[in-house]
Every structure is written in structure tokens, then in C-alpha cells.
Design a protein around this motif. Sequence first.
Motif, PDB file in Angstrom:
ATOM      1  N   VAL A   1       0.843  -1.190   0.000  1.00 32.28           N
ATOM      2  CA  VAL A   1       0.000   0.000   0.000  1.00 32.28           C
ATOM      3  C   VAL A   1       0.880   1.242   0.000  1.00 32.28           C
ATOM      4  O   VAL A   1       2.060   1.185   0.351  1.00 32.28           O
ATOM      5  CB  VAL A   1      -0.953   0.047   1.224  1.00 32.28           C
ATOM      6  N   MET A   2       0.292   2.342  -0.396  1.00 36.34           N
ATOM      7  CA  MET A   2       0.897   3.661  -0.244  1.00 36.34           C
ATOM      8  C   MET A   2      -0.155   4.559   0.383  1.00 36.34           C
ATOM      9  O   MET A   2      -1.347   4.282   0.282  1.00 36.34           O
ATOM     10  CB  MET A   2       1.343   4.239  -1.604  1.00 36.34           C
TER      11      MET A   2
ATOM     12  N   LEU B   1      -6.767   1.878 -12.167  1.00 36.71           N
ATOM     13  CA  LEU B   1      -5.888   2.096 -11.022  1.00 36.71           C
ATOM     14  C   LEU B   1      -6.208   1.127  -9.893  1.00 36.71           C
ATOM     15  O   LEU B   1      -7.379   0.868  -9.605  1.00 36.71           O
ATOM     16  CB  LEU B   1      -6.040   3.533 -10.508  1.00 36.71           C
ATOM     17  N   PRO B   2      -5.180   0.604  -9.229  1.00 34.99           N
ATOM     18  CA  PRO B   2      -5.422  -0.237  -8.050  1.00 34.99           C
ATOM     19  C   PRO B   2      -5.739   0.649  -6.835  1.00 34.99           C
ATOM     20  O   PRO B   2      -4.959   0.758  -5.890  1.00 34.99           O
ATOM     21  CB  PRO B   2      -4.095  -0.992  -7.900  1.00 34.99           C
ATOM     22  N   TRP B   3      -6.881   1.297  -6.894  1.00 35.74           N
ATOM     23  CA  TRP B   3      -7.305   2.284  -5.898  1.00 35.74           C
ATOM     24  C   TRP B   3      -7.290   1.719  -4.489  1.00 35.74           C
ATOM     25  O   TRP B   3      -7.054   2.447  -3.518  1.00 35.74           O
ATOM     26  CB  TRP B   3      -8.703   2.799  -6.227  1.00 35.74           C
ATOM     27  N   HIS B   4      -7.518   0.424  -4.372  1.00 36.28           N
ATOM     28  CA  HIS B   4      -7.621  -0.200  -3.055  1.00 36.28           C
ATOM     29  C   HIS B   4      -6.286  -0.224  -2.314  1.00 36.28           C
ATOM     30  O   HIS B   4      -6.254  -0.440  -1.113  1.00 36.28           O
ATOM     31  CB  HIS B   4      -8.181  -1.616  -3.192  1.00 36.28           C
ATOM     32  N   ARG B   5      -5.195   0.036  -3.005  1.00 32.93           N
ATOM     33  CA  ARG B   5      -3.864   0.005  -2.378  1.00 32.93           C
ATOM     34  C   ARG B   5      -3.449   1.360  -1.800  1.00 32.93           C
ATOM     35  O   ARG B   5      -2.317   1.517  -1.351  1.00 32.93           O
ATOM     36  CB  ARG B   5      -2.830  -0.472  -3.395  1.00 32.93           C
ATOM     37  N   ILE B   6      -4.348   2.322  -1.793  1.00 35.76           N
ATOM     38  CA  ILE B   6      -4.046   3.645  -1.252  1.00 35.76           C
ATOM     39  C   ILE B   6      -4.855   3.843   0.031  1.00 35.76           C
ATOM     40  O   ILE B   6      -6.077   3.692   0.034  1.00 35.76           O
ATOM     41  CB  ILE B   6      -4.366   4.758  -2.276  1.00 35.76           C
TER      42      ILE B   6
ATOM     43  N   ARG C   1     -11.148  -3.548   1.668  1.00 39.42           N
ATOM     44  CA  ARG C   1     -10.598  -4.479   2.666  1.00 39.42           C
ATOM     45  C   ARG C   1     -10.459  -5.882   2.075  1.00 39.42           C
ATOM     46  O   ARG C   1      -9.417  -6.522   2.228  1.00 39.42           O
ATOM     47  CB  ARG C   1     -11.489  -4.498   3.900  1.00 39.42           C
ATOM     48  N   ALA C   2     -11.488  -6.345   1.382  1.00 46.02           N
ATOM     49  CA  ALA C   2     -11.453  -7.687   0.799  1.00 46.02           C
ATOM     50  C   ALA C   2     -10.350  -7.814  -0.250  1.00 46.02           C
ATOM     51  O   ALA C   2      -9.640  -8.830  -0.302  1.00 46.02           O
ATOM     52  CB  ALA C   2     -12.811  -8.029   0.190  1.00 46.02           C
ATOM     53  N   LEU C   3     -10.197  -6.789  -1.088  1.00 46.04           N
ATOM     54  CA  LEU C   3      -9.145  -6.827  -2.115  1.00 46.04           C
ATOM     55  C   LEU C   3      -7.759  -6.859  -1.479  1.00 46.04           C
ATOM     56  O   LEU C   3      -6.888  -7.628  -1.900  1.00 46.04           O
ATOM     57  CB  LEU C   3      -9.273  -5.624  -3.058  1.00 46.04           C
ATOM     58  N   LEU C   4      -7.547  -6.040  -0.460  1.00 43.39           N
ATOM     59  CA  LEU C   4      -6.246  -6.022   0.212  1.00 43.39           C
ATOM     60  C   LEU C   4      -5.964  -7.349   0.907  1.00 43.39           C
ATOM     61  O   LEU C   4      -4.866  -7.900   0.793  1.00 43.39           O
ATOM     62  CB  LEU C   4      -6.171  -4.869   1.212  1.00 43.39           C
ATOM     63  N   GLU C   5      -6.949  -7.875   1.613  1.00 39.77           N
ATOM     64  CA  GLU C   5      -6.755  -9.161   2.287  1.00 39.77           C
ATOM     65  C   GLU C   5      -6.501 -10.271   1.266  1.00 39.77           C
ATOM     66  O   GLU C   5      -5.702 -11.175   1.515  1.00 39.77           O
ATOM     67  CB  GLU C   5      -7.955  -9.486   3.171  1.00 39.77           C
TER      68      GLU C   5
END
Length: 106
Positions: free
Chosen positions: A20-21, A52-57, A76-80
Motif C-alpha cells: 500500500v501507499m 488504477l489499483p485504488w484499493h492500495r491507497i 478491505r477484501a481486495l487487500l486481504e
Amino acid sequence: MEPFTEKAIHIIQAVPPGKVMTYGQVARQAGSPRGARQIARLLHSMSAKHKLPWHRIVNAQGKIVVADEESRYTQRALLEGEGVEIGRNGQIDLEVYRHDCTDPST
């Protein structure tokens, strides 16, 4: 497209799965240290168009701060799904999962 926007898009696209950033980190790397809100607006308006991988921000504390509940759950689900552990308080350990973009050309 503004140079800041273009650079921010490239930085966000370069965040690898499982990392993440923060909004502020992306803004600083793109050349605007106080542009975190611009990053939030960019993600809101351009994520689909630029894939964009928006979930990583996340925010500076490592928390998911998306306003609507469904998007927050999706993030949350995408990051997990990428292996990012999210604590009970909804916080991500930035010491472990922060992506350090050190290449100024990205």
C-alpha cells in the motif's frame, strides 16, 4: 492532462499487489507534498478509466477511509486477498506493507 496527475497515475499503477501507499506519499512522489486530497479526488474520478489499483491507497495511519460502506468492504477484501493483514482496528502496519517508490521516474 496535468503533469502532477499523470505522474500520480503512474505511481499508483506501480504499487504492487500486497503493498500500500498513503495518499500523502503518492502526492509527495508526484511532486505536491500537500496534495493528498488531490490524490483522493484523482482516485475517485479516474480509477476506472486508468484501471488504477485504488484499493492500495490508504490514509497516513494505514487505515481505509473510503466513505461508503460497500467500497470500504471491497477495499478491505481486495487487500486481504493480496495478503495484506488488517488489524481489528482496521489498521494496516505500514512498516510491513508500505510500498516505497524510490524511482523518481515512476
